[in-house]
Design a protein around this motif. Structure first.
Motif, PDB file in Angstrom:
ATOM      1  N   GLN A 311       0.833  -1.208   0.000  1.00 24.57           N
ATOM      2  CA  GLN A 311       0.000   0.000   0.000  1.00 24.57           C
ATOM      3  C   GLN A 311       0.865   1.253   0.000  1.00 24.57           C
ATOM      4  N   ARG A 312       1.974   1.212   0.727  1.00 27.22           N
ATOM      5  CA  ARG A 312       2.862   2.383   0.778  1.00 27.22           C
ATOM      6  C   ARG A 312       3.441   2.697  -0.595  1.00 27.22           C
ATOM      7  N   TYR A 313       3.694   1.674  -1.401  1.00 22.55           N
ATOM      8  CA  TYR A 313       4.297   1.881  -2.708  1.00 22.55           C
ATOM      9  C   TYR A 313       3.263   2.024  -3.831  1.00 22.55           C
ATOM     10  N   ASP A 314       2.022   2.234  -3.490  1.00 26.16           N
ATOM     11  CA  ASP A 314       0.979   2.496  -4.490  1.00 26.16           C
ATOM     12  C   ASP A 314       0.855   4.008  -4.647  1.00 26.16           C
ATOM     13  N   MET A 315       1.469   4.550  -5.714  1.00 21.86           N
ATOM     14  CA  MET A 315       1.497   6.001  -5.887  1.00 21.86           C
ATOM     15  C   MET A 315       0.148   6.567  -6.301  1.00 21.86           C
ATOM     16  N   VAL A 316      -0.692   5.762  -6.928  1.00 23.70           N
ATOM     17  CA  VAL A 316      -2.050   6.207  -7.248  1.00 23.70           C
ATOM     18  C   VAL A 316      -2.827   6.420  -5.959  1.00 23.70           C
ATOM     19  N   ARG A 317      -2.703   5.496  -5.044  1.00 22.95           N
ATOM     20  CA  ARG A 317      -3.360   5.620  -3.741  1.00 22.95           C
ATOM     21  C   ARG A 317      -2.828   6.833  -2.987  1.00 22.95           C
ATOM     22  N   LEU A 318      -1.511   7.042  -3.037  1.00 27.40           N
ATOM     23  CA  LEU A 318      -0.916   8.185  -2.346  1.00 27.40           C
ATOM     24  C   LEU A 318      -1.435   9.500  -2.915  1.00 27.40           C
ATOM     25  N   ALA A 319      -1.537   9.587  -4.243  1.00 27.27           N
ATOM     26  CA  ALA A 319      -2.037  10.815  -4.871  1.00 27.27           C
ATOM     27  C   ALA A 319      -3.474  11.097  -4.470  1.00 27.27           C
ATOM     28  N   ARG A 320      -4.227  10.053  -4.195  1.00 24.76           N
ATOM     29  CA  ARG A 320      -5.634  10.211  -3.818  1.00 24.76           C
ATOM     30  C   ARG A 320      -5.804  10.543  -2.348  1.00 24.76           C
ATOM     31  N   THR A 321      -4.995   9.912  -1.481  1.00 25.48           N
ATOM     32  CA  THR A 321      -5.213  10.040  -0.036  1.00 25.48           C
ATOM     33  C   THR A 321      -4.322  11.073   0.644  1.00 25.48           C
ATOM     34  N   ALA A 322      -3.098  11.246   0.159  1.00 27.75           N
ATOM     35  CA  ALA A 322      -2.161  12.185   0.795  1.00 27.75           C
ATOM     36  C   ALA A 322      -1.209  12.747  -0.256  1.00 27.75           C
ATOM     37  N   PRO A 323      -1.705  13.532  -1.196  1.00 23.81           N
ATOM     38  CA  PRO A 323      -0.852  14.016  -2.292  1.00 23.81           C
ATOM     39  C   PRO A 323       0.324  14.837  -1.790  1.00 23.81           C
ATOM     40  N   PRO A 324       1.543  14.489  -2.199  1.00 21.77           N
ATOM     41  CA  PRO A 324       2.732  15.223  -1.750  1.00 21.77           C
ATOM     42  C   PRO A 324       2.903  16.525  -2.540  1.00 21.77           C
ATOM     43  N   SER A 339       2.477   1.558 -19.113  1.00 28.55           N
ATOM     44  CA  SER A 339       2.445   2.831 -18.396  1.00 28.55           C
ATOM     45  C   SER A 339       1.088   3.531 -18.358  1.00 28.55           C
ATOM     46  N   TYR A 340       0.241   3.297 -19.349  1.00 29.01           N
ATOM     47  CA  TYR A 340      -0.923   4.186 -19.477  1.00 29.01           C
ATOM     48  C   TYR A 340      -1.981   3.995 -18.391  1.00 29.01           C
ATOM     49  N   ASP A 341      -2.285   2.771 -18.012  1.00 24.57           N
ATOM     50  CA  ASP A 341      -3.392   2.541 -17.074  1.00 24.57           C
ATOM     51  C   ASP A 341      -3.180   3.252 -15.742  1.00 24.57           C
ATOM     52  N   THR A 342      -2.007   3.072 -15.133  1.00 23.49           N
ATOM     53  CA  THR A 342      -1.789   3.721 -13.835  1.00 23.49           C
ATOM     54  C   THR A 342      -1.602   5.229 -13.990  1.00 23.49           C
ATOM     55  N   THR A 343      -1.077   5.674 -15.139  1.00 24.96           N
ATOM     56  CA  THR A 343      -0.962   7.111 -15.375  1.00 24.96           C
ATOM     57  C   THR A 343      -2.341   7.742 -15.478  1.00 24.96           C
ATOM     58  N   ARG A 344      -3.246   7.087 -16.192  1.00 26.56           N
ATOM     59  CA  ARG A 344      -4.617   7.590 -16.308  1.00 26.56           C
ATOM     60  C   ARG A 344      -5.284   7.678 -14.935  1.00 26.56           C
ATOM     61  N   GLN A 345      -5.082   6.664 -14.094  1.00 26.71           N
ATOM     62  CA  GLN A 345      -5.645   6.698 -12.747  1.00 26.71           C
ATOM     63  C   GLN A 345      -5.049   7.846 -11.935  1.00 26.71           C
ATOM     64  N   LEU A 346      -3.734   8.040 -12.086  1.00 25.35           N
ATOM     65  CA  LEU A 346      -3.065   9.111 -11.344  1.00 25.35           C
ATOM     66  C   LEU A 346      -3.622  10.473 -11.742  1.00 25.35           C
ATOM     67  N   LEU A 347      -3.815  10.697 -13.037  1.00 24.80           N
ATOM     68  CA  LEU A 347      -4.362  11.962 -13.508  1.00 24.80           C
ATOM     69  C   LEU A 347      -5.779  12.189 -12.989  1.00 24.80           C
ATOM     70  N   ALA A 352      -4.101  19.067  -5.670  1.00 26.56           N
ATOM     71  CA  ALA A 352      -3.097  19.883  -4.984  1.00 26.56           C
ATOM     72  C   ALA A 352      -2.878  19.354  -3.561  1.00 26.56           C
ATOM     73  N   PRO A 353      -1.630  19.468  -3.053  1.00 34.28           N
ATOM     74  CA  PRO A 353      -0.500  20.232  -3.592  1.00 34.28           C
ATOM     75  C   PRO A 353       0.335  19.511  -4.657  1.00 34.28           C
ATOM     76  N   LEU A 354      -0.072  18.277  -5.052  1.00 36.79           N
ATOM     77  CA  LEU A 354       0.626  17.573  -6.130  1.00 36.79           C
ATOM     78  C   LEU A 354       0.319  18.257  -7.461  1.00 36.79           C
ATOM     79  N   SER A 355       1.319  18.359  -8.328  1.00 33.20           N
ATOM     80  CA  SER A 355       1.143  18.928  -9.659  1.00 33.20           C
ATOM     81  C   SER A 355       1.586  17.912 -10.703  1.00 33.20           C
ATOM     82  N   ILE A 356       0.773  17.725 -11.738  1.00 38.49           N
ATOM     83  CA  ILE A 356       1.102  16.785 -12.804  1.00 38.49           C
ATOM     84  C   ILE A 356       0.948  17.476 -14.157  1.00 38.49           C
TER      85      ILE A 356
END
Length: 393
Positions: A311-324, A339-347, A352-356
């Motif tokens: 869970q700690r290494y799930d960056m999609v989850r991190l962007a949703r719950t505690a964006p750095p 690459s596309y599936d997880t990138t689409r989820q991340l977007l 904020a405060p994360l910027s993509i």
């Protein structure tokens, strides 16, 4: 018929077997003397060899997704790059990448305190490296991680000059792909140092140090994570031990606005993960054809699926719950299965405060020739959004 589908691969296998059988069964007909008989036999052997090579290529392409479809394969021969769609999410990049400390060319802190300066000679650098800088490999110990390994560092031409003896440089920590080594980024085809030099000369950013660690000890794809049990604590080595060693031995600026990560494919995952989990160290990350959840290759499985580590290494989850508070620049393709599936989820989930800033190609596989033309653009983006990389007057 899909280029990466099983039907195409099996068709190639059957064609190779049939060509081999035909060559053996009809060999007597091709026998004889004279040039025509020799040419017939050569043609049969070449045909079989060509089919076998194409079959191997189809199998490797299916495994590594170099070319996503037939049009993508055709674009490689025409050397064309499809028009991308630029998507943004979250905060403004410059705000997300803002540093905490004053950034300046004459700042003296860290290993420069008390006027103690390193020199090109003390690092074993050449006195005259030429216009495109030089690479030097060091063994970096890991007092925190317990891991020790090779790190190749690129120094700009001006690093050893007397005029810049008190100048502190920003740092790009760059990660190679899998399978591979830092040679992928130092090779003549990519040569990240030379590319950076060209962008500095064009006035897009200032001189920087490039740090290229090898995160695959004994060829193991660690995905740059901290392994449990006997697995290497690679994340600690990359994000704690290496920055500390670099700051101690090399004239670098330790403000987060002067540190960024960059990588492609598996290395792009490392770059994004390192920056997102350590925003106190890095202000930005560049992901070229990367993904945002680790993909391990057996037999190396450092932790269980669904565990706290996973869970700690799930960056999609991190962007949703505690964006750095960092800025990410991402390149992906809608037909890149890795690459596309997880990138689409991340977007979708980023805020904020994360910027993509995502450059999304309509088609394209997973290969160096696709992302290589975008490397200068990533450096221009760093110079525009990170204070530590902004071009000097």
């Amino acid at each position: 018929m899909s280029l990466t589908g099983a039907l195409f691969l099996w068709s190639m296998i059957l064609a190779s077997v049939a060509a081999f059988a035909w060559s053996i069964l009809t060999w007597n007909r091709a026998a004889g003397t004279g040039w025509w008989a020799i040419l017939r036999r050569m043609g049969r052997q070449l045909a079989v060899t060509a089919l076998v090579v194409l079959t191997l290529g189809a199998g490797l392409n299916r495994q590594y997704d170099w070319y996503a479809n037939w049009s993508d394969l055709g674009s490689a021969f025409s050397n064309s790059v499809p028009t991308p769609d630029v998507q943004v999410a979250g905060a403004v990049p410059s705000a997300a990448a803002a540093g905490h400390l004053a950034v300046g060319a004459e700042t003296v802190t860290g290993n420069q305190a008390g006027g103690v300066l390193d020199s090109a000679a003390s690092l074993g650098l050449r006195a005259d490296p030429g216009p495109q800088g030089q690479y030097k490999t060091f063994t970096v110990p890991g007092p925190i991680s317990g891991h020790s390994g090779p790190v190749t560092i690129w120094f700009p031409t001006g690093y050893g000059s007397q005029a810049q003896a008190r100048h502190r440089f920003p740092v790009i920590e760059a990660f190679h792909g899998i399978p591979g080594s830092p040679l992928q980024l130092t090779s003549k085809y990519v040569n990240i140092g030379a590319t950076l030099s060209d962008q500095v000369a064009a006035g897009h950013l200032r001189d920087a140090i490039v740090v290229l660690p090898d995160y695959t000890p004994q060829g193991i794809d660690t995905e740059c994570v901290n392994g449990t049990g006997t697995g290497p604590r690679m994340e600690d080595w990359l994000t704690k031990d290496i920055p500390e060693w670099v700051d101690t031995h090399i004239r670098t600026d330790r403000d987060r606005g002067s540190w960024a990560t960059l990588g492609f494919s598996g290395g792009a995952w490392c770059a994004a993960m390192s920056a997102m989990l350590h925003p106190e160290t890095y202000a930005a990350g560049v992901s070229l054809d990367g993904y945002f959840q680790p993909t391990f290759e057996r037999p190396y499985l450092p932790f269980r699926t669904g565990s706290a580590e996973a869970q700690r290494y799930d960056m999609v989850r991190l962007a949703r719950t505690a964006p750095p508070r960092i800025a990410l620049w991402i390149l992906t393709s809608k037909t890149d299965a890795l690459s596309y599936d997880t990138t689409r989820q991340l977007l979708t989930d980023a805020k904020a405060p994360l910027s993509i800033t995502a450059v999304v190609l309509p088609t394209g596989g997973h290969r160096t020739s696709l992302w290589r033309p975008f490397l200068p653009q990533t450096m221009q983006w760093l110079g525009s959004n990170l204070a530590g990389f902004a071009p000097l007057p």
